[in-house]
Design a protein around this motif. Structure first.
Motif, short mmCIF file in Angstrom:
data_model
loop_
_atom_site.label_atom_id
_atom_site.label_comp_id
_atom_site.label_asym_id
_atom_site.label_seq_id
_atom_site.Cartn_x
_atom_site.Cartn_y
_atom_site.Cartn_z
N VAL A 43 -0.60 4.78 -0.81
CA VAL A 43 -1.90 4.67 -0.16
C VAL A 43 -1.67 4.63 1.34
O VAL A 43 -0.86 3.83 1.82
CB VAL A 43 -2.66 3.40 -0.61
N SER A 56 2.37 2.11 -3.24
CA SER A 56 1.43 2.72 -4.18
C SER A 56 0.90 4.05 -3.67
O SER A 56 -0.09 4.57 -4.17
CB SER A 56 0.26 1.77 -4.44
N LYS A 96 -8.01 7.70 2.00
CA LYS A 96 -6.75 6.99 2.10
C LYS A 96 -5.86 7.20 0.87
O LYS A 96 -4.65 6.96 0.92
CB LYS A 96 -7.00 5.48 2.29
N ARG A 97 -6.43 7.66 -0.24
CA ARG A 97 -5.65 7.77 -1.47
C ARG A 97 -5.38 9.21 -1.92
O ARG A 97 -4.43 9.48 -2.63
CB ARG A 97 -6.38 7.03 -2.60
N LEU A 105 0.83 -1.20 0.00
CA LEU A 105 0.00 0.00 0.00
C LEU A 105 0.86 1.25 0.00
O LEU A 105 0.60 2.21 -0.74
CB LEU A 105 -0.93 0.00 1.21
#
Length: 447
Positions: free
Chosen positions: A263, A261, A282-283, A258
């Protein structure tokens, strides 16, 4: 799997007619994990009805995904909540208990038996990410003066919820760990031999405040089924089993993926059930940050806009070149993050690895430079081909070194190397790649 599918069909028919005891008879011979997999496909009321009729409902409930455990236990009547928590292994029961709202904890706790209360009181007090937070107090310990026959008789009386009977821990009167003996050693030794004569005294242990990842590494390194956990006085306080360690490894690996990426991490978050707003939250942070990071590429293009205007053919190859640098950098970062995570390399290896990575990058860049120069020659001329070749070589070299170095820098700053995420490395490599490409082009084409 075919048998489970047919059982699922038969189970559905029984539940449709509310024949719960007959439905239970269909699956009670199965492994607890298979029982959990079958049951959780049905409605919450049907699951609750089946679980309430089971002898060891807690051991089945342990195999539910944790997010589903947290959701379903809210619907349990109080007596089923008590039965489940008392039947579960202490570490799993503690995790589930801690996930309940404070008001439910206060209502539930006085109803539990004294043994479960003690487990919850002890295990819930340890810090997250420590060995104490994942250890179980459901271990077997024996006194060193027992004979093998006495040990066998004692093992027969152990409760069903003990994590493992394959390893038995030997403690003195102060509950300090002094040895370990396996079930095989007990069965193969003479019946009149004492445990002290047979037990292993060279111990590998974990500390109750030790990091979970360190515990998992020890279990993997020594190939143990369980690792004894002691406190600062040498007192045996619990064990971490191999399956719990694998849960830690899986969680840490997921966390690294995560972070790689960009995140933000939230333990236990399920992609299938998480609210849309939560996934957005979260992103969005890193994506917005990286948008501003990408402005550096725009500044580089703006600075050399005269070169681009004069030699418009450069625009055709711009995405190809900067993308190659980002790809190479992401590869290097991924390899280095993984190497740091498993302890294959340390910070002191940086200079040595810089040299190795430079050689690899030059070989990669040289191969890619040859390919892109051929395209440049047919799209432009020999000078364009030269610009592309030199740019590709420099961009790939720079990208690899950035990708390799960023995890080291973060590790040195006591930050998680996994934060050297692919999007972050790509953004940095894109900006530097634009500058390298257009700088080389301005020097050669405008000479």
């Amino acid at each position: 799997m075919a048998d489970l599918n047919s059982l699922n069909t038969a189970l559905s028919l029984k539940l449709q007619h509310q024949l719960y005891d007959e439905a239970l008879g269909l699956i009670q011979h199965l492994n607890y994990a298979d029982q959990a997999r079958l049951i959780q496909q049905f409605s919450f009321p049907q699951q609750i009805e089946l679980l309430s009729r089971m002898e060891h409902q807690g051991l089945v409930f342990e195999f539910y995904p944790f997010h589903l455990q947290k959701e379903l236990i809210e619907y349990f009547p109080l007596n089923l909540q008590i039965d489940v928590l008392e039947d579960m292994h202490s570490d799993d029961a503690t995790d589930l208990y801690k996930s309940l709202p404070q008001t439910e904890q206060e209502l539930l706790y006085p109803q539990l038996d004294s043994s479960t209360q003690q487990h919850l009181r002890t295990l819930a007090g340890y810090a997250e990410e420590s060995a104490g937070a994942i250890m179980s107090s459901d271990y077997v310990s024996l006194a060193p003066e027992l004979t093998m026959q006495q040990a066998i008789d004692a093992l027969r009386l152990q409760p069903h919820d003990r994590e493992t009977l394959y390893l038995i821990y030997i403690t003195n009167n102060a509950q300090q760990l002094i040895g370990v003996i396996s079930l095989r050693q007990i069965l193969q030794a003479p019946l009149d031999a004492t445990i002290h004569q047979v037990m292993t005294q060279e111990l590998v242990v974990g500390n109750v405040h030790e990091d979970q990842e360190s515990i998992a590494k020890k279990l993997s390194e020594y190939d143990f089924m369980a690792l004894p956990i002691i406190d600062e006085h040498g007192t045996l306080v619990g064990i971490v089993t191999y399956d719990d360690a694998m849960d830690v490894v899986q969680a840490e690996t997921t966390e690294d993926f995560l972070k790689a990426s960009a995140v933000q991490v939230e333990p236990g978050m399920s992609l299938k059930t998480a609210p849309i707003l939560r996934l957005y939250q979260k992103r969005v942070f890193w994506l917005v940050i990286l948008v501003f990071g990408s402005l550096l590429s725009g500044l580089g293009i703006a600075y050399y806009e005269d070169v681009i205007a004069t030699h418009i053919v450069l625009v055709f190859f711009l995405p190809l070149l900067v993308g190659s640098g980002g790809n190479a950098g992401s590869q290097s970062a991924t390899l280095m993050v993984r190497a740091l995570a498993i302890g294959d390399v340390t910070a002191k290896d940086w200079f040595k690895l810089m040299g190795r990575e430079s050689l690899v990058a030059l070989c990669l860049g040289g191969t890619m430079a040859l390919a892109v120069s051929i395209l440049g020659y047919f799209r432009g001329d020999a000078l364009v081909a030269l610009v592309l070749a030199l740019s590709m070589l420099g961009i790939v070299l720079l990208g690899c070194l950035i990708g390799m170095s960023l995890p080291f820098i973060l590790n040195k700053l006591k930050l998680d190397p996994a934060s050297a995420s692919a999007p972050l490395v790509t953004s940095i490599c894109d900006a530097t790649g634009v500058v390298v490409y257009l700088m080389i082009a301005s020097q050669i084409l405008d000479f």
